[in-house]
Design an enzyme around this catalytic site. Sequence first.
Site, PDB file in Angstrom:
ATOM      1  N   ARG A  76      -4.497  21.077 -14.209  1.00  0.00           N
ATOM      2  CA  ARG A  76      -3.394  20.197 -14.633  1.00  0.00           C
ATOM      3  C   ARG A  76      -3.616  19.600 -16.028  1.00  0.00           C
ATOM      4  NH1 ARG A  76       0.089  15.719 -11.195  1.00  0.00           N
ATOM      5  NH2 ARG A  76       1.267  14.968 -12.991  1.00  0.00           N
ATOM      6  N   HIS A 123      -1.854  15.669 -26.297  1.00  0.00           N
ATOM      7  CA  HIS A 123      -1.861  14.258 -25.877  1.00  0.00           C
ATOM      8  C   HIS A 123      -3.106  13.504 -26.337  1.00  0.00           C
ATOM      9  CE1 HIS A 123       1.482  15.665 -23.513  1.00  0.00           C
ATOM     10  NE2 HIS A 123       1.657  14.507 -22.932  1.00  0.00           N
ATOM     11  N   GLU A 169       7.789  17.563 -25.373  1.00  0.00           N
ATOM     12  CA  GLU A 169       7.192  17.898 -24.065  1.00  0.00           C
ATOM     13  C   GLU A 169       7.720  19.239 -23.550  1.00  0.00           C
ATOM     14  OE1 GLU A 169       4.668  16.340 -22.953  1.00  0.00           O
ATOM     15  OE2 GLU A 169       4.870  14.155 -22.977  1.00  0.00           O
ATOM     16  N   ASN A 225      -1.650  18.261 -20.810  1.00  0.00           N
ATOM     17  CA  ASN A 225      -1.919  17.238 -21.818  1.00  0.00           C
ATOM     18  C   ASN A 225      -2.143  17.836 -23.205  1.00  0.00           C
ATOM     19  OD1 ASN A 225      -1.747  14.669 -20.579  1.00  0.00           O
ATOM     20  ND2 ASN A 225      -3.578  15.166 -19.408  1.00  0.00           N
ATOM     21  N   LYS A 251       2.338  11.245 -11.569  1.00  0.00           N
ATOM     22  CA  LYS A 251       1.442  10.383 -12.343  1.00  0.00           C
ATOM     23  C   LYS A 251       2.180   9.084 -12.632  1.00  0.00           C
ATOM     24  CE  LYS A 251      -1.669  13.469 -14.826  1.00  0.00           C
ATOM     25  NZ  LYS A 251      -2.064  13.966 -16.163  1.00  0.00           N
ATOM     26  N   GLU A 307      -5.333  16.615 -10.929  1.00  0.00           N
ATOM     27  CA  GLU A 307      -6.002  16.973 -12.188  1.00  0.00           C
ATOM     28  C   GLU A 307      -7.520  17.104 -12.045  1.00  0.00           C
ATOM     29  OE1 GLU A 307      -4.041  15.448 -15.722  1.00  0.00           O
ATOM     30  OE2 GLU A 307      -5.982  15.383 -16.712  1.00  0.00           O
ATOM     31  N   LYS A 358       5.952  23.039 -14.724  1.00  0.00           N
ATOM     32  CA  LYS A 358       5.175  21.871 -14.278  1.00  0.00           C
ATOM     33  C   LYS A 358       4.937  21.926 -12.767  1.00  0.00           C
ATOM     34  CE  LYS A 358       4.188  17.064 -14.706  1.00  0.00           C
ATOM     35  NZ  LYS A 358       4.340  15.805 -15.401  1.00  0.00           N
ATOM     36  N   HIS A 368       6.251   8.317 -27.695  1.00  0.00           N
ATOM     37  CA  HIS A 368       5.270   9.178 -27.021  1.00  0.00           C
ATOM     38  C   HIS A 368       5.468  10.649 -27.431  1.00  0.00           C
ATOM     39  CE1 HIS A 368       2.618  10.706 -23.905  1.00  0.00           C
ATOM     40  NE2 HIS A 368       3.586  11.511 -23.490  1.00  0.00           N
ATOM     41  N   HIS A 403      -2.066  10.301 -27.985  1.00  0.00           N
ATOM     42  CA  HIS A 403      -2.340   8.973 -27.432  1.00  0.00           C
ATOM     43  C   HIS A 403      -3.074   8.109 -28.447  1.00  0.00           C
ATOM     44  CE1 HIS A 403      -2.027  10.194 -22.878  1.00  0.00           C
ATOM     45  NE2 HIS A 403      -0.855  10.088 -23.475  1.00  0.00           N
ATOM     46  N   ARG A 449       0.821  -1.239   0.000  1.00  0.00           N
ATOM     47  CA  ARG A 449       0.000   0.000   0.000  1.00  0.00           C
ATOM     48  C   ARG A 449       0.844   1.272   0.000  1.00  0.00           C
ATOM     49  NH1 ARG A 449      -3.160  -2.921   4.016  1.00  0.00           N
ATOM     50  NH2 ARG A 449      -4.738  -4.084   2.879  1.00  0.00           N
TER      51      ARG A 449
HETATM   52  P1  NAD Z   1      11.242   5.374 -22.672  1.00  0.00           P
HETATM   53  O1  NAD Z   1      11.162   5.238 -21.231  1.00  0.00           O
HETATM   54  O2  NAD Z   1      10.733   4.244 -23.501  1.00  0.00           O
HETATM   55  O3  NAD Z   1      12.751   5.684 -23.073  1.00  0.00           O
HETATM   56  C1  NAD Z   1      13.070   5.836 -24.420  1.00  0.00           C
HETATM   57  C2  NAD Z   1      14.195   4.894 -24.863  1.00  0.00           C
HETATM   58  O4  NAD Z   1      15.450   5.459 -24.463  1.00  0.00           O
HETATM   59  C3  NAD Z   1      14.145   3.511 -24.264  1.00  0.00           C
HETATM   60  O5  NAD Z   1      14.573   2.571 -25.207  1.00  0.00           O
HETATM   61  C4  NAD Z   1      15.146   3.600 -23.116  1.00  0.00           C
HETATM   62  O6  NAD Z   1      15.674   2.359 -22.741  1.00  0.00           O
HETATM   63  C5  NAD Z   1      16.194   4.479 -23.720  1.00  0.00           C
HETATM   64  N1  NAD Z   1      17.010   5.251 -22.783  1.00  0.00           N
HETATM   65  C6  NAD Z   1      16.621   5.838 -21.637  1.00  0.00           C
HETATM   66  N2  NAD Z   1      17.600   6.585 -21.132  1.00  0.00           N
HETATM   67  C7  NAD Z   1      18.654   6.448 -21.954  1.00  0.00           C
HETATM   68  C8  NAD Z   1      19.957   6.982 -21.953  1.00  0.00           C
HETATM   69  N3  NAD Z   1      20.357   7.859 -21.043  1.00  0.00           N
HETATM   70  N4  NAD Z   1      20.803   6.604 -22.944  1.00  0.00           N
HETATM   71  C9  NAD Z   1      20.386   5.756 -23.918  1.00  0.00           C
HETATM   72  N5  NAD Z   1      19.144   5.247 -23.983  1.00  0.00           N
HETATM   73  C10 NAD Z   1      18.289   5.587 -23.011  1.00  0.00           C
HETATM   74  O7  NAD Z   1      10.471   6.678 -23.190  1.00  0.00           O
HETATM   75  P2  NAD Z   1      10.351   8.167 -22.605  1.00  0.00           P
HETATM   76  O8  NAD Z   1      10.205   9.011 -23.799  1.00  0.00           O
HETATM   77  O9  NAD Z   1      11.396   8.463 -21.629  1.00  0.00           O
HETATM   78  O10 NAD Z   1       8.976   8.129 -21.800  1.00  0.00           O
HETATM   79  C11 NAD Z   1       7.756   7.887 -22.456  1.00  0.00           C
HETATM   80  C12 NAD Z   1       6.767   7.373 -21.454  1.00  0.00           C
HETATM   81  O11 NAD Z   1       6.551   8.356 -20.449  1.00  0.00           O
HETATM   82  C13 NAD Z   1       5.411   7.052 -22.039  1.00  0.00           C
HETATM   83  O12 NAD Z   1       4.972   5.803 -21.569  1.00  0.00           O
HETATM   84  C14 NAD Z   1       4.520   8.155 -21.522  1.00  0.00           C
HETATM   85  O13 NAD Z   1       3.190   7.758 -21.362  1.00  0.00           O
HETATM   86  C15 NAD Z   1       5.165   8.468 -20.206  1.00  0.00           C
HETATM   87  N6  NAD Z   1       4.887   9.827 -19.717  1.00  0.00           N
HETATM   88  C16 NAD Z   1       4.455   9.959 -18.446  1.00  0.00           C
HETATM   89  C17 NAD Z   1       4.233  11.216 -17.916  1.00  0.00           C
HETATM   90  C18 NAD Z   1       3.836  11.372 -16.486  1.00  0.00           C
HETATM   91  O14 NAD Z   1       3.464  12.479 -16.086  1.00  0.00           O
HETATM   92  N7  NAD Z   1       3.924  10.343 -15.691  1.00  0.00           N
HETATM   93  C19 NAD Z   1       4.460  12.351 -18.714  1.00  0.00           C
HETATM   94  C20 NAD Z   1       4.915  12.174 -20.001  1.00  0.00           C
HETATM   95  C21 NAD Z   1       5.137  10.899 -20.505  1.00  0.00           C
HETATM   96  N1  GLY Z   2       2.247  14.823 -18.289  1.00  0.00           N
HETATM   97  C1  GLY Z   2       1.031  15.409 -17.869  1.00  0.00           C
HETATM   98  C2  GLY Z   2       0.920  15.543 -16.401  1.00  0.00           C
HETATM   99  O1  GLY Z   2       1.818  15.229 -15.667  1.00  0.00           O
HETATM  100  O2  GLY Z   2      -0.097  15.965 -15.939  1.00  0.00           O
END
Ligand code: NAD
Ligand code: GLY
Length: 371
Positions: free
Chosen positions: A248, A255, A192, A252, A150, A244, A234, A272, A259, A128
């Site tokens: 907030r 997005h 982003e 998006n 998130k 949100e 942010k 993404h 998405h 939890r």
């Molecule tokens: P990812 O985590 O898939 O990373 C992209 C690629 O880069 C992967 O292959 C990873 O292994 C590689 N990588 C990471 N760091 C590296 C480094 N330093 N050197 C070499 N390779 C490296 O993708 P992302 O773009 O980081 O994140 C996308 C995800 O984040 C999506 O699932 C999206 O929904 C999520 N997201 C979440 C929020 C939130 O608020 N929680 C906001 C935006 C996006």
């Molecule tokens: N990436 C959108 C949020 O964090 O609200």
Amino acid sequence: MQVNSSLMPAQVQIELADRSYPILIGSGLLADASTYQHLPPASTALIVSNTTVAPLYAAQLRAALGARYPKVLLLDLPDGEAHKDWPTLQLIFDALLANSCDRKTVLFALGGGVVGDMTGFAAASYMRGVPFVQVPTTLLAQVDSSVGGKTAVNHPLGKNMIGAFYQPQLVVCDLDTLKTLPPRELSAGLAEIIKYGPIADMPFLDWLEANIDALLASEPAALAHAIQRSCEIKAHVVGQDEREQGLRAILNFGHTFGHAIESGMGYGQWLHGEGVGCGMVMAAHLSQRLGLVDMAFVNRLTRLIQRAGLPVKGPILDAVDNAGRYLELMRVDKKSEAGEIRFVLIDGPGRATVRPAPDAVVREVINSCCQ
Ligand code: NAD
Ligand code: GLY
């Protein structure tokens, strides 16, 4: 706008009462034991990473954490958006239970947004709730996903549909990790960053236009400034609306279309950030069709997104009724209410609004923006 040219570490604070935490931005932070000195004590730390990032950075992090935690475990998940799912999440719980991890165990998410979102969700639900730390290694994760709490996994029917709001104890943005990031991933992160301009800060958009080449060349001072400003914006938004309930949602921007592209193409086909970049172009056109911004603004934003190396034309998701397929996918969105899609639109430069739009207008936009 001032740029921190000395590259001294910067700190941005997320203010959320007893869930407040710092975001540290700088070089050499990941491997420095003092970065972690204020974290809660525990007998065990679990680093969750993936098969790409762990070989690059896990040994350094492990050594730094060894000064604070008697036992430091490492779990490598399979890499990629296609693995941001329930079976992969289960691997984190398997590791925690197999190693008798207690409720003080601290999880460290070492990787991009996929690792960060899944580790955060595991931390929110294991016993939890256990403490966790974000150590983002992509530009996208440093400017967005590691900040604000998130957490989620994808469902085959919708992106990030299963998750929780759960704040980390600390975010460590080490600029050095970006040196190994592939160019396509750097561009995805720029999407982003660009988003913060039209929704909240037009001077930042001006700065991005002037510095996009420096960012694409990974110039440290430019990256440091872009990451800090993105985190500040942010932090300001999340500080007012953590869960949100309203404001907030502006984060998006792009997005809803993005998405739909990601899930419609199959997770991992479009990054993404690529979906968000193209989605911002589509959302800007929709804003223009609804009379909220002029065409000059749409063209300006499109040019910047293109210069960042991102796609500005959406893919065809259905050969027979492409717009219908986008609409169907966009209805599965956390902002939808009673089946009605709500879009983040630009309501004049630097200002965003969230509202529905007539299907006929959305169809026109999709038809003109896809190829
Ligand atoms: P990812 O985590 O898939 O990373 C992209 C690629 O880069 C992967 O292959 C990873 O292994 C590689 N990588 C990471 N760091 C590296 C480094 N330093 N050197 C070499 N390779 C490296 O993708 P992302 O773009 O980081 O994140 C996308 C995800 O984040 C999506 O699932 C999206 O929904 C999520 N997201 C979440 C929020 C939130 O608020 N929680 C906001 C935006 C996006
Ligand atoms: N990436 C959108 C949020 O964090 O609200």
